[in-house]
Scaffold this motif. Structure first.
Motif, short mmCIF file in Angstrom:
data_model
loop_
_atom_site.label_atom_id
_atom_site.label_comp_id
_atom_site.label_asym_id
_atom_site.label_seq_id
_atom_site.Cartn_x
_atom_site.Cartn_y
_atom_site.Cartn_z
N GLN A 258 0.93 -1.29 -0.16
CA GLN A 258 -0.09 -0.04 -0.03
C GLN A 258 1.07 1.07 -0.06
N PRO A 259 0.70 2.19 -0.61
CA PRO A 259 1.06 3.66 -0.57
C PRO A 259 1.22 3.97 0.77
N LYS A 260 2.33 4.90 0.99
CA LYS A 260 2.54 5.25 2.43
C LYS A 260 1.38 5.98 2.80
N GLY A 261 1.07 6.21 4.15
CA GLY A 261 0.00 7.11 4.62
C GLY A 261 -1.33 6.80 4.14
N SER A 262 -1.62 5.63 3.43
CA SER A 262 -3.02 5.42 3.14
C SER A 262 -4.00 5.27 4.21
N GLU A 263 -5.25 5.92 4.13
CA GLU A 263 -6.23 5.77 4.89
C GLU A 263 -7.06 4.74 5.05
N LYS A 264 -7.22 4.02 6.15
CA LYS A 264 -8.04 2.79 6.12
C LYS A 264 -9.44 3.07 6.74
N LYS A 265 -10.29 3.39 6.06
CA LYS A 265 -11.58 3.59 6.20
C LYS A 265 -12.59 2.69 5.53
N ARG A 266 -13.60 2.26 6.42
CA ARG A 266 -14.83 1.31 5.82
C ARG A 266 -15.42 2.23 4.64
N CYS A 267 -15.71 1.49 3.67
CA CYS A 267 -16.81 2.16 2.72
C CYS A 267 -17.72 1.17 2.19
N LEU A 268 -18.47 1.75 1.21
CA LEU A 268 -19.35 1.03 0.52
C LEU A 268 -18.94 0.80 -0.87
N TYR A 288 -14.71 -12.02 1.01
CA TYR A 288 -15.48 -11.18 0.25
C TYR A 288 -15.81 -11.61 -1.13
N THR A 289 -16.87 -11.96 -1.40
CA THR A 289 -17.29 -12.20 -2.64
C THR A 289 -18.17 -10.99 -3.24
N PHE A 290 -17.99 -10.24 -4.25
CA PHE A 290 -18.49 -9.13 -4.63
C PHE A 290 -19.40 -9.66 -5.93
N LYS A 291 -20.86 -9.49 -5.61
CA LYS A 291 -21.81 -9.55 -6.70
C LYS A 291 -21.88 -8.12 -7.59
N VAL A 292 -22.05 -8.52 -9.03
CA VAL A 292 -22.09 -7.31 -9.57
C VAL A 292 -23.32 -6.47 -9.50
N ASN A 293 -23.04 -5.05 -9.23
CA ASN A 293 -24.20 -4.00 -9.09
C ASN A 293 -24.84 -4.44 -7.71
N GLU A 294 -23.95 -4.75 -6.83
CA GLU A 294 -24.72 -5.03 -5.50
C GLU A 294 -23.62 -4.31 -4.59
N VAL A 295 -24.27 -3.57 -3.73
CA VAL A 295 -23.53 -2.53 -2.77
C VAL A 295 -23.13 -3.62 -1.56
N MET A 296 -21.76 -3.52 -1.14
CA MET A 296 -21.26 -4.01 0.04
C MET A 296 -20.44 -3.39 0.77
N GLU A 297 -20.60 -3.42 1.95
CA GLU A 297 -19.64 -2.76 3.06
C GLU A 297 -18.21 -3.68 3.07
N VAL A 298 -17.11 -2.91 2.95
CA VAL A 298 -16.04 -3.40 3.22
C VAL A 298 -15.07 -2.89 4.35
N ASP A 299 -14.30 -3.64 5.02
CA ASP A 299 -13.48 -3.23 5.99
C ASP A 299 -12.46 -2.16 5.55
N GLY A 300 -11.62 -1.35 6.13
CA GLY A 300 -10.68 -0.52 5.85
C GLY A 300 -9.55 -1.04 5.01
N ASP A 301 -9.01 -2.23 5.31
CA ASP A 301 -8.01 -2.74 4.78
C ASP A 301 -8.34 -3.01 3.11
N VAL A 302 -9.39 -3.49 3.06
CA VAL A 302 -10.06 -3.79 1.81
C VAL A 302 -10.24 -2.70 0.74
N ALA A 303 -11.00 -1.71 1.60
CA ALA A 303 -11.13 -0.64 0.98
C ALA A 303 -9.95 0.23 0.36
#
Length: 369
Positions: A258-268, A288-303
């Motif tokens: 990850q780039p230095k100083g990257s923020e880890k915030k959950r998002c949709l 995490y399995t992402f289905k097409v066109n379906e909103v999912m919340e992810v943790d800060g690391d994955v975001a």
């Protein structure tokens, strides 16, 4: 103590092993998941002589590779390199590095064959002799690759810390180390690590999976994301007796720089469905399995990973949900990310080594580099 001396390993993989059936154990297993059609199609285009000399465990072909620069650590005869050569296209490039001259001769022999088969005007693949612990000495520059793969090779290294440090050095920011390897349920004893056959069969040098987690974070990678896992059956009565209570699993992890100083915030996030072979759903990891066109919340690391990696253009990102807000189809607190390959493998109990239909080597034979 043995600890995987380079000279002995070069002899083992260059002279003692001449084909996959020469292996003495089942440590190299077929994939835990079925191979997707587009990958199988690319596998079918690889020259039979390359496949016959290949000794990998599982399949390490990550998604979304078109146009990427890819490095294969311990490429052996080059099977994965040629599959990726096909998938990255003429605008991408694949480098394979291996210490074994006999294996590299096979890989290099068929460069022109594959370029002609793929219809490329000039080669997009090259092979280098060198050690995965010292990529700098092999002439590989810092931040020069988008993706690094490795297939059942890290366990063979006597200096795994250097392997991960060098991988981190040559990866670009947002780059990924996507690799399959053999892991143990506890640290291997010094007496077993000294056994040349166990080391050559990818067992004596296997890392305790918890050590991988610590080592990756010490080097600077994100927390490893476990993709798939499969329990290994040794299939050799003498070696099973020698190993006692140790058990082994083949597992695939993905580690990101990850780039230095990257923020880890959950998002949709919402997956757009444009990744080849993952048009309906994208299986990022065991969580995490992402289905097409379906909103999912992810943790800060994955975001953070999705935003800074090659996957950024494949997702639509929405602001971090406020407390109590709806969180896509999961809702509430995200579950703990699985890290233990043995626990994950239990979820795939119906997929046994003997009955798997997703063999990665084009056959049901074992296949560890």
């Amino acid at each position: 103590m043995y600890h995987g001396g380079h000279n002995t390993l070069q002899d083992y993989y260059g002279k003692i092993l001449t084909k996959t059936s020469d292996l003495k154990t089942n440590a190299c297993v077929p994939c835990a998941k079925p191979v997707q059609d587009y990958i199988r199609k690319a596998l079918d285009e690889v020259h039979p002589d390359v496949t016959a000399k290949y000794y990998g465990c599982g399949l390490v072909i990550p998604e979304c590779v078109e146009g990427c620069r890819v490095l294969d650590l311990g490429c052996g005869s080059g099977r994965d390199c040629y599959v990726l050569s096909r998938l990255v296209g003429e605008s991408g490039h694949v480098t394979g590095i291996d210490m074994t001259e006999e294996q590299l001769k096979v890989a290099q022999k068929y460069i022109d064959y594959h370029m002609q088969r793929f219809g490329y005007k000039k080669p997009n693949v090259d092979f280098i002799q060198g050690y995965i612990e010292t990529l700098r000495e092999a002439g590989l520059e810092e931040e020069s690759y988008d993706i690094i793969i490795s297939n059942c090779v890290v366990n063979l290294s006597p200096d795994k810390t250097s392997v991960l440090r060098e991988a981190y050095r040559v990866l670009k920011d947002g780059g990924e180390l996507y690799f399959s390897d053999v892991y143990s349920n506890a640290r291997i004893s010094e007496s077993l690590r000294a056994d040349k056959v166990l080391w050559g069969e990818c067992l004596g040098g296997a890392m305790w999976w918890e050590d991988l987690i610590r080592l990756a974070e010490d080097v600077g990678f994100t927390v490893p994301r476990l993709v798939s896992a499969n329990i290994i059956s040794i299939g050799n009565e003498q070696l099973e007796k020698l190993l006692g209570d140790y058990t082994f699993a083949s597992a695939t992890y993905r580690l990101f720089k990850q780039p230095k100083g990257s923020e880890k915030k959950r998002c949709l996030v919402m997956y757009d469905g444009n990744i080849l072979g993952s048009e309906e759903k994208f299986e990022f990891d065991a969580k995490y399995t992402f289905k097409v066109n379906e909103v999912m919340e992810v943790d800060g690391d994955v975001a953070n990973i999705l935003k800074s990696s090659r996957f950024a253009d494949e997702f639509t990102f929405q602001p971090q949900p406020t407390s109590g807000a709806a969180c896509g189809r999961r809702g509430g607190e995200p579950e703990v990310v699985p890290l233990d390959p043995f626990q994950l493998a239990q979820q795939f109990e119906s997929i046994s080594v003997s009955s798997s239909t997703g063999g990665c080597c084009g056959s049901q034979e074992s296949c560890c580099k």
